[in-house]
Design a protein around this motif. Structure first.
Motif, PDB file in Angstrom:
ATOM      1  N   PHE A 160       0.694  -1.213  -0.114  1.00 24.33           N
ATOM      2  CA  PHE A 160       0.005   0.200  -0.160  1.00 24.33           C
ATOM      3  C   PHE A 160       0.971   1.213   0.086  1.00 24.33           C
ATOM      4  O   PHE A 160       1.933   1.372   0.542  1.00 24.33           O
ATOM      5  CB  PHE A 160      -0.797  -0.154   1.499  1.00 24.33           C
ATOM      6  CG  PHE A 160      -1.800   1.040   1.500  1.00 24.33           C
ATOM      7  CD1 PHE A 160      -3.207   0.975   1.015  1.00 24.33           C
ATOM      8  CD2 PHE A 160      -1.391   2.580   1.596  1.00 24.33           C
ATOM      9  CE1 PHE A 160      -4.007   1.961   1.233  1.00 24.33           C
ATOM     10  CE2 PHE A 160      -2.455   3.315   1.826  1.00 24.33           C
ATOM     11  CZ  PHE A 160      -3.774   3.112   1.445  1.00 24.33           C
ATOM     12  N   THR A 168      -2.248   9.055   2.931  1.00 22.35           N
ATOM     13  CA  THR A 168      -0.920   9.069   2.510  1.00 22.35           C
ATOM     14  C   THR A 168      -0.769  10.446   2.192  1.00 22.35           C
ATOM     15  O   THR A 168       0.312  11.029   2.392  1.00 22.35           O
ATOM     16  CB  THR A 168      -0.691   8.261   1.452  1.00 22.35           C
ATOM     17  OG1 THR A 168      -1.181   6.996   1.702  1.00 22.35           O
ATOM     18  CG2 THR A 168       0.551   8.106   1.021  1.00 22.35           C
ATOM     19  N   ASP A 187       8.659   5.711  10.762  1.00 21.47           N
ATOM     20  CA  ASP A 187       7.468   5.504   9.783  1.00 21.47           C
ATOM     21  C   ASP A 187       6.861   4.068  10.352  1.00 21.47           C
ATOM     22  O   ASP A 187       7.608   3.049   9.669  1.00 21.47           O
ATOM     23  CB  ASP A 187       7.699   5.721   8.386  1.00 21.47           C
ATOM     24  CG  ASP A 187       6.725   5.345   7.556  1.00 21.47           C
ATOM     25  OD1 ASP A 187       5.536   5.384   8.020  1.00 21.47           O
ATOM     26  OD2 ASP A 187       6.762   4.950   6.272  1.00 21.47           O
ATOM     27  N   TYR A 188       5.773   3.965  10.993  1.00 26.21           N
ATOM     28  CA  TYR A 188       5.175   2.847  11.598  1.00 26.21           C
ATOM     29  C   TYR A 188       4.188   2.513  10.564  1.00 26.21           C
ATOM     30  O   TYR A 188       3.287   3.100  10.439  1.00 26.21           O
ATOM     31  CB  TYR A 188       4.799   2.868  12.825  1.00 26.21           C
ATOM     32  CG  TYR A 188       4.902   1.552  13.655  1.00 26.21           C
ATOM     33  CD1 TYR A 188       6.200   1.208  14.502  1.00 26.21           C
ATOM     34  CD2 TYR A 188       3.954   0.702  13.714  1.00 26.21           C
ATOM     35  CE1 TYR A 188       6.329   0.279  15.066  1.00 26.21           C
ATOM     36  CE2 TYR A 188       4.169  -0.550  14.108  1.00 26.21           C
ATOM     37  CZ  TYR A 188       5.290  -0.767  14.999  1.00 26.21           C
ATOM     38  OH  TYR A 188       5.440  -2.021  15.801  1.00 26.21           O
ATOM     39  N   CYS A 190       4.893   1.075   7.159  1.00 24.82           N
ATOM     40  CA  CYS A 190       5.429   1.972   6.125  1.00 24.82           C
ATOM     41  C   CYS A 190       4.950   1.534   4.567  1.00 24.82           C
ATOM     42  O   CYS A 190       5.305   2.246   3.593  1.00 24.82           O
ATOM     43  CB  CYS A 190       7.107   1.727   6.091  1.00 24.82           C
ATOM     44  SG  CYS A 190       7.622   0.220   6.190  1.00 24.82           S
ATOM     45  N   GLY A 191       4.401   0.370   4.655  1.00 24.40           N
ATOM     46  CA  GLY A 191       3.761   0.124   3.167  1.00 24.40           C
ATOM     47  C   GLY A 191       4.962  -0.066   2.086  1.00 24.40           C
ATOM     48  O   GLY A 191       5.935  -0.556   2.069  1.00 24.40           O
ATOM     49  N   LEU A 195       6.328   7.233   2.879  1.00 23.63           N
ATOM     50  CA  LEU A 195       6.549   8.490   3.733  1.00 23.63           C
ATOM     51  C   LEU A 195       8.060   8.330   4.418  1.00 23.63           C
ATOM     52  O   LEU A 195       8.648   9.515   4.417  1.00 23.63           O
ATOM     53  CB  LEU A 195       5.560   8.005   5.007  1.00 23.63           C
ATOM     54  CG  LEU A 195       4.233   8.161   4.927  1.00 23.63           C
ATOM     55  CD1 LEU A 195       3.294   7.922   5.920  1.00 23.63           C
ATOM     56  CD2 LEU A 195       3.476   9.324   4.039  1.00 23.63           C
ATOM     57  N   ILE A 210       8.776   0.674   9.467  1.00 20.61           N
ATOM     58  CA  ILE A 210       8.505  -0.732  10.015  1.00 20.61           C
ATOM     59  C   ILE A 210       7.111  -1.254   9.470  1.00 20.61           C
ATOM     60  O   ILE A 210       6.117  -0.365   9.320  1.00 20.61           O
ATOM     61  CB  ILE A 210       8.112  -0.515  11.549  1.00 20.61           C
ATOM     62  CG1 ILE A 210       9.452  -0.185  12.422  1.00 20.61           C
ATOM     63  CG2 ILE A 210       7.665  -2.107  12.037  1.00 20.61           C
ATOM     64  CD1 ILE A 210      10.678  -1.094  12.517  1.00 20.61           C
ATOM     65  N   ILE A 212       4.591  -4.794   9.404  1.00 14.81           N
ATOM     66  CA  ILE A 212       4.154  -6.133   9.996  1.00 14.81           C
ATOM     67  C   ILE A 212       4.287  -7.017   8.428  1.00 14.81           C
ATOM     68  O   ILE A 212       4.423  -8.402   8.816  1.00 14.81           O
ATOM     69  CB  ILE A 212       2.619  -5.967  10.401  1.00 14.81           C
ATOM     70  CG1 ILE A 212       2.200  -7.214  11.391  1.00 14.81           C
ATOM     71  CG2 ILE A 212       1.575  -6.171   9.415  1.00 14.81           C
ATOM     72  CD1 ILE A 212       1.181  -6.965  12.348  1.00 14.81           C
ATOM     73  N   ASN A 258       0.616   5.751   9.324  1.00 12.53           N
ATOM     74  CA  ASN A 258      -0.893   5.904   8.556  1.00 12.53           C
ATOM     75  C   ASN A 258      -1.206   4.343   8.398  1.00 12.53           C
ATOM     76  O   ASN A 258      -0.839   3.845   7.679  1.00 12.53           O
ATOM     77  CB  ASN A 258      -0.476   6.476   7.145  1.00 12.53           C
ATOM     78  CG  ASN A 258      -1.564   6.380   6.279  1.00 12.53           C
ATOM     79  OD1 ASN A 258      -2.700   6.592   6.777  1.00 12.53           O
ATOM     80  ND2 ASN A 258      -1.426   6.413   5.009  1.00 12.53           N
ATOM     81  N   ILE A 259      -2.058   4.037   9.466  1.00 12.47           N
ATOM     82  CA  ILE A 259      -2.341   2.545   9.351  1.00 12.47           C
ATOM     83  C   ILE A 259      -4.120   2.530   9.633  1.00 12.47           C
ATOM     84  O   ILE A 259      -4.720   2.860   8.540  1.00 12.47           O
ATOM     85  CB  ILE A 259      -1.864   1.790  10.604  1.00 12.47           C
ATOM     86  CG1 ILE A 259      -0.345   1.942  10.737  1.00 12.47           C
ATOM     87  CG2 ILE A 259      -2.317   0.540  10.552  1.00 12.47           C
ATOM     88  CD1 ILE A 259       0.137   1.127  11.845  1.00 12.47           C
ATOM     89  N   LEU A 267      -1.349   0.323  18.979  1.00 20.25           N
ATOM     90  CA  LEU A 267       0.002   0.729  18.991  1.00 20.25           C
ATOM     91  C   LEU A 267       0.458   1.945  19.770  1.00 20.25           C
ATOM     92  O   LEU A 267       1.732   2.321  19.868  1.00 20.25           O
ATOM     93  CB  LEU A 267       0.314   0.909  17.423  1.00 20.25           C
ATOM     94  CG  LEU A 267       0.390  -0.442  16.794  1.00 20.25           C
ATOM     95  CD1 LEU A 267       0.460   0.093  15.352  1.00 20.25           C
ATOM     96  CD2 LEU A 267       1.730  -1.081  16.850  1.00 20.25           C
TER      97      LEU A 267
HETATM   98  C1  SAM Z   1      -2.487   2.245   5.015  1.00 17.82           C
HETATM   99  S1  SAM Z   1      -0.990   1.401   4.696  1.00 17.82           S
HETATM  100  C2  SAM Z   1      -0.166   3.047   4.933  1.00 17.82           C
HETATM  101  C3  SAM Z   1       1.239   2.711   4.100  1.00 17.82           C
HETATM  102  C4  SAM Z   1       2.024   3.815   3.694  1.00 17.82           C
HETATM  103  N1  SAM Z   1       2.722   4.308   5.024  1.00 17.82           N
HETATM  104  C5  SAM Z   1       1.321   5.061   3.202  1.00 17.82           C
HETATM  105  O1  SAM Z   1       1.020   6.128   3.902  1.00 17.82           O
HETATM  106  O2  SAM Z   1       0.560   4.942   2.026  1.00 17.82           O
HETATM  107  C6  SAM Z   1      -0.711   0.639   6.440  1.00 17.82           C
HETATM  108  C7  SAM Z   1       0.413  -0.245   6.359  1.00 17.82           C
HETATM  109  O3  SAM Z   1       0.533  -0.622   7.801  1.00 17.82           O
HETATM  110  C8  SAM Z   1       0.835  -2.032   8.159  1.00 17.82           C
HETATM  111  N2  SAM Z   1       0.422  -2.461   9.205  1.00 17.82           N
HETATM  112  C9  SAM Z   1      -0.836  -2.645   9.672  1.00 17.82           C
HETATM  113  N3  SAM Z   1      -0.909  -3.140  10.974  1.00 17.82           N
HETATM  114  C10 SAM Z   1       0.453  -2.941  11.205  1.00 17.82           C
HETATM  115  C11 SAM Z   1       1.046  -3.240  12.742  1.00 17.82           C
HETATM  116  N4  SAM Z   1       0.409  -3.736  13.874  1.00 17.82           N
HETATM  117  N5  SAM Z   1       2.526  -3.013  12.622  1.00 17.82           N
HETATM  118  C12 SAM Z   1       3.058  -2.660  11.616  1.00 17.82           C
HETATM  119  N6  SAM Z   1       2.614  -2.276  10.415  1.00 17.82           N
HETATM  120  C13 SAM Z   1       1.258  -2.421  10.348  1.00 17.82           C
HETATM  121  C14 SAM Z   1       0.290  -2.482   6.908  1.00 17.82           C
HETATM  122  O4  SAM Z   1       0.967  -3.569   6.564  1.00 17.82           O
HETATM  123  C15 SAM Z   1       0.435  -1.674   5.746  1.00 17.82           C
HETATM  124  O5  SAM Z   1       1.512  -1.702   4.849  1.00 17.82           O
END
Ligand code: SAM
Length: 321
Positions: A160, A168, A187-188, A190-191, A195, A210, A212, A258-259, A267
């Protein structure tokens, strides 16, 4: 137009079969899932369920956020199944009806799907995006529109983060406004790394991303290479390493995540721990009506407020107390 099986057979006569057939079935919420499973078992390459009442007063979400109960049941679900062009669709429909314990196949229509260069089709939908006067997100296969700008070259792959989603864009805009240069950034979630890489290109000293999802970490690493980021400046992992250099419990000047609302609430302890006192946090992926709940999870350690909003999505921010 709904097409009974006999009409389908007639329609195929004298016509060169296209490589793909899309079967579109009107059904009800009781049978839609079992029909979908049956279609896959009978050779469908993919199935898709959507609410054909969408756009009316009956429209409602089918699923809640992860961990939440389903939000509702669709009144008029429509199932689409994709088959190879030589599939005997009437036979598939009879077998699916049997699997769903229906007395007869449900009414359906078919559409022929031409073979396409799907990579090219997907790429044509993703164009350069101007985030601010100095920042562009540019697909890796596209020409750079403004060579003088900061150009984030991106190939999202399976992750993503193409820059098209409002959440985003809110994060990118916030980073653009708030990065002074020299910061340590987390950046938690990060997709694609969008970012994290943007933060580095806009002057951050060091960035940790980071996610998952290992595929997201791989996409982030590839995008970092595309942007000639050095491994000493940016790193991506599936989980955060315990830092030994934490200064009073936090190391990041900026934490961006951005989750979605619920994961962000869960978190909160990790993200709070990473932010150094005076450091700032930016949270997105949050719908406006979820803002209060997410802010409450962070309020003890940050003075949270809504900084930006777009198309129903908000960006929350605050400084670490
Ligand atoms: C909406 S996307 C955002 C991607 C990018 N940062 C952006 O802004 O477009 C959310 C990302 O968070 C990850 N994610 C979801 N839950 C998570 C967790 N508990 N710890 C780390 N990453 C997580 C997903 O795998 C996904 O890649």
């Amino acid at each position: 137009m709904f097409c009974p099986p006999s009409a389908y057979a007639a329609k195929c006569k004298g016509r060169t079969l296209m490589p793909w057939i899309s079967v579109i079935i009107k059904t009800d919420s009781m049978h839609v899932e079992i029909l979908s499973d049956a279609m896959l078992a009978l050779g469908a390459l993919s199935t898709d369920i959507h609410d054909s009442a969408a756009g009316t007063e009956h429209e409602q979400p089918l699923f809640g956020e992860p961990g939440e109960p389903a939000a509702g049941v669709w009144l008029a679900p429509e199932l689409t199944a994709l088959f190879k062009g030589d599939t005997d669709i009437p036979a598939v429909m009879r077998a699916a009806a049997e699997a769903a314990a229906l007395p007869a196949p449900p009414s359906y229509r078919i559409e022929y799907v031409e073979e396409q260069d799907w990579v090219r089709v997907t790429q044509s939908q993703f164009n350069p995006i101007r985030i601010s006067s100095r920042l562009w997100v540019v697909p890796s296969w596209h020409e750079i529109p403004d060579p003088n700008a900061i150009n984030l070259i991106l190939d999202p792959g399976l992750a993503f983060g193409t820059g098209t989603h409002p959440s985003t864009q809110l994060c990118l805009e916030w980073l653009d406004e708030n990065l002074g240069g020299g910061e340590d950034v987390l950046d938690y979630g990060c997709g694609s790394g969008i970012l994290a890489i943007a933060a580095l290109k806009m002057g951050a000293h060091h960035v940790v991303g980071i996610d998952i999802d290992p595929q997201a970490v791989e996409a982030s690493c590839q995008n970092a290479r595309l942007n000639q980021c050095s491994e000493t400046e940016i790193e991506f992992h599936t989980q955060m390493a315990e830092r030994t250099d934490t200064e009073r419990g936090g190391w990041a000047n900026i934490v961006v995540a951005n989750i979605l609302a619920n994961p962000l609430i869960m978190l909160a302890p990790i993200l709070t721990h990473a932010a150094r006192p005076g450091g700032r946090i930016a949270l997105s992926g949050i719908l406006a009506e979820q803002a209060e709940e997410v802010m409450a999870a962070y309020q003890q350690s940050f003075d949270m407020h809504i900084a930006l909003n777009r198309e129903g999505w908000v960006l929350l921010t605050g400084a670490r107390k």
